[in-house]
Motif scaffolding. Structure first.
Motif, short mmCIF file in Angstrom:
data_model
loop_
_atom_site.label_atom_id
_atom_site.label_comp_id
_atom_site.label_asym_id
_atom_site.label_seq_id
_atom_site.Cartn_x
_atom_site.Cartn_y
_atom_site.Cartn_z
N LEU A 68 0.83 -1.21 0.00
CA LEU A 68 0.00 0.00 0.00
C LEU A 68 0.86 1.26 0.00
N SER A 69 1.93 1.26 0.78
CA SER A 69 2.82 2.41 0.86
C SER A 69 3.58 2.62 -0.44
N THR A 70 3.98 1.55 -1.08
CA THR A 70 4.81 1.62 -2.28
C THR A 70 3.99 1.82 -3.56
N PHE A 71 2.90 1.06 -3.69
CA PHE A 71 2.12 1.07 -4.93
C PHE A 71 0.72 1.64 -4.79
N GLY A 72 0.28 1.92 -3.56
CA GLY A 72 -1.04 2.48 -3.35
C GLY A 72 -2.16 1.47 -3.46
N ARG A 73 -1.82 0.19 -3.53
CA ARG A 73 -2.82 -0.87 -3.63
C ARG A 73 -2.18 -2.19 -3.22
N ARG A 74 -3.04 -3.15 -2.98
CA ARG A 74 -2.59 -4.51 -2.68
C ARG A 74 -2.27 -5.20 -4.00
#
Length: 107
Positions: free
Chosen positions: A39-45
């Motif tokens: 979530l922190s890196t890509f904004g999604r699972r």
């Protein structure tokens, strides 16, 4: 990049070959498997499947960056090294990530 993809993992199902052409396959053996880091890196699972990387071994490196520790909840992160030894194996996950998202996350 798509050549031989069927050999990566029998669980890896490619539903849209056009989408595959626009994505990178990313092997994660560490904290990227954590939902909080995704979530922190890509904004999604991220969607992925289990995979193994032969002839590599796993060790740990200490993390001094407080933001990284806060995101992962871990003070030590795994790193891998090629050994060439047949009995070494690193287990992880393969994720599909768009090239654009990968470039932003890698910057």
């Amino acid at each position: 990049m798509t050549q031989g993809i069927e050999k990566l993992s029998p669980q890896l199902e490619i539903l849209d070959m056009v989408a595959l052409a626009e994505t990178e396959l990313l092997f994660s053996y560490g904290t990227l498997q954590l939902e909080s880091v995704q979530l922190s890196t890509f904004g999604r699972r991220l969607a992925g499947c289990a995979h193994k990387l032969p002839r590599f071994s796993l060790s740990l490196v200490e993390i001094d960056d407080a933001d990284v520790v806060r995101t992962s909840g871990q003070t030590h992160h795994p790193i891998i090294k090629f050994t060439g030894r047949d009995d070494d194996l690193v287990e992880g996950m393969i994720f599909q990530v768009t090239a654009a998202k990968f470039a932003v996350a890698d910057s």
